[in-house]
Design an enzyme around this catalytic site. Sequence first.
Site, PDB file in Angstrom:
ATOM      1  CG  LEU A  15      -8.177   5.377  -0.636  1.00 45.07           C
ATOM      2  CD1 LEU A  15      -8.257   6.903  -0.610  1.00 45.07           C
ATOM      3  CD2 LEU A  15      -9.518   4.790  -1.049  1.00 45.07           C
ATOM      4  CB  THR A 187     -19.125  14.378  -3.031  1.00 46.22           C
ATOM      5  OG1 THR A 187     -20.117  15.310  -2.540  1.00 46.22           O
ATOM      6  CG2 THR A 187     -19.603  13.796  -4.358  1.00 46.22           C
ATOM      7  CB  THR A 190     -14.157  13.696  -1.648  1.00 53.48           C
ATOM      8  OG1 THR A 190     -14.032  12.320  -2.008  1.00 53.48           O
ATOM      9  CG2 THR A 190     -13.208  14.532  -2.491  1.00 53.48           C
ATOM     10  CB  CYS A 378      14.879 -17.077  -0.408  1.00 57.86           C
ATOM     11  SG  CYS A 378      15.858 -16.383   0.945  1.00 57.86           S
ATOM     12  CG  HIS A 514      14.109 -12.980  -2.797  1.00 57.68           C
ATOM     13  ND1 HIS A 514      12.912 -13.499  -2.366  1.00 57.68           N
ATOM     14  CD2 HIS A 514      14.977 -13.146  -1.774  1.00 57.68           C
ATOM     15  CE1 HIS A 514      13.045 -13.951  -1.126  1.00 57.68           C
ATOM     16  NE2 HIS A 514      14.294 -13.751  -0.744  1.00 57.68           N
ATOM     17  CD  GLU A 516      10.883 -13.017  -5.358  1.00 61.05           C
ATOM     18  OE1 GLU A 516      10.765 -13.044  -4.122  1.00 61.05           O
ATOM     19  OE2 GLU A 516      11.688 -13.740  -5.979  1.00 61.05           O
TER      20      GLU A 516
END
Length: 544
Positions: A15, A187, A190, A378, A514, A516
């Site tokens: 989610l 709903t 939920t 890498c 790395h 990033e």
Amino acid sequence: MTQYIFITGGVVSSLGKGISAASLGAILEARGLRITMIKLDPYINVDPGTMSPFQHGEVFVTHDGAETDLDLGHYERFVNMRATQFHNCTAGRVYLEVIQRERKGDYLGKTVQVIPHITDTIQQYILRAAQGADIAMVEIGGTVGDIESLPFMEAIRQLGTKLGRRDTMFIHLTLVPFISAAGELKTKPTQHSVKELRSIGIQPDMLICRADREIPEDEKAKISLFTNVPAKAVISGLSVKNIYEIPMLYQKQGVDDLVVKHFGLHVKEANLGDWEKVVDAINHPEHEVTVAMVGKYVNLTDAYKSLNEALYHAGIKNKTKVNIRYVDSEDLYSQGTELLAGVDAIVVPGGFGNRGVNGKLRAVQYAREENIPYLGICLGLQIAVVEFARNVLGIKNACSTEWDEKTDEPIIALVAQWVNERGEVEQRDKKMDLGGTLRLGALPAKLKAGSKIATIYGSEIMNERHRHRYEVNANYEKRLEAAGMRISGRSADNDLVEVIEIPSHRWFIGLQSHPEFTSTPLGGHPLFSAFIAAALDYQTERLS
């Protein structure tokens, strides 16, 4: 005193709890609060280091060398924090620690149980990672009702009781699906998710309801009625075009005000002007480039999450839309370089094993011979060195011992020994366990004065994070340099090759690290900004 926000998820997985938590963290940080973020993962692996990227996505490496969940990358990109090994706690790590204590006799003959020994250890991890923060945000992986997550749910329930309601807050993410046949949002999932959460003793203070459209006020009132959550604390978690819009989405709904009021804090209003500039740059680019990412995990782009984001951040800095063309390296080998036609730059990311190596070698050769900007990260550095050795030096059998242990031309070989960030000597061999045996974490490198990499960094020192076992074999370095490859960066002790360049090429850089992992949307990263700038220059020349 630190106050705590616990973020759980229900109905379905994926989610976006990590993005939601990080977005809220960004708003609270903009209000002047010190934020830290923690991820609890219920899987039995000690860490994700040996998990397939197809199973788990990217392994995010922290500054201190922990292999962690990719959500920690989101945390560092949204919040000004430096995660450590304690910011990602797995069930495997907890159970391992408890069992080791039991073997040492630390429990003095007691029966070791989930409660209190496992739950207490989880709480200790949370409290340790939260030190020094005004608010610690704790995300619990998985979905409410999963059997694996029960010890973690119990641990945060207990911690909430110990600390008190004024110092703890529970936020629950759920799904409110739109049923097209009925033409309405539903709903009920939920309601049942919150019911499940309350059955284990946790009453949420806020609901973030993921939906593909705005949730009407009457539906929010209905959710409020059945969940005991105030209607104003039922938040629409709408899907957006890019994740950096989410802080503004939450601020408009007063999410940060609800948190501040709950904790009784008196802090300034949040100014999200910098985030608004990021979104504006993404939505209104002046240029557009295409970057080919050649790898073997391209069917699951989360395997390269931080790299993807770093390229997008570089696009923000260059006012450029970056389109990433994911190219399967095995397809490239079988179908040819036509798959790279029309690209403005090529990047080969990190990876392990020999599958797909030949396609990556072909990508590097194409970039080198066609003078296309190339960035190797890498494994991408190692591939570049092997390709250069084969096709420029003429060492046709040049290889890595990772791909062929019996090669007679080991251009790339196992890292046998190095000094880690704590000054300790690390040693490795092929017989050791895979997990936790890499060269890991932020390690300094010396850059050659006048090199392209030193110019980009504006310094002769860089300190990037690592995750590798193999290195360039020192026995071949002189021959590589004599043929035109520059070794422009070495580890601080001048031992390991960290950066290579081809000065005769328009832009050809490989790094063993790395970078990033340290790129952010607000600050970007100089290396990736320079890479995209080079792609723009190449495109201009190509199209002229």
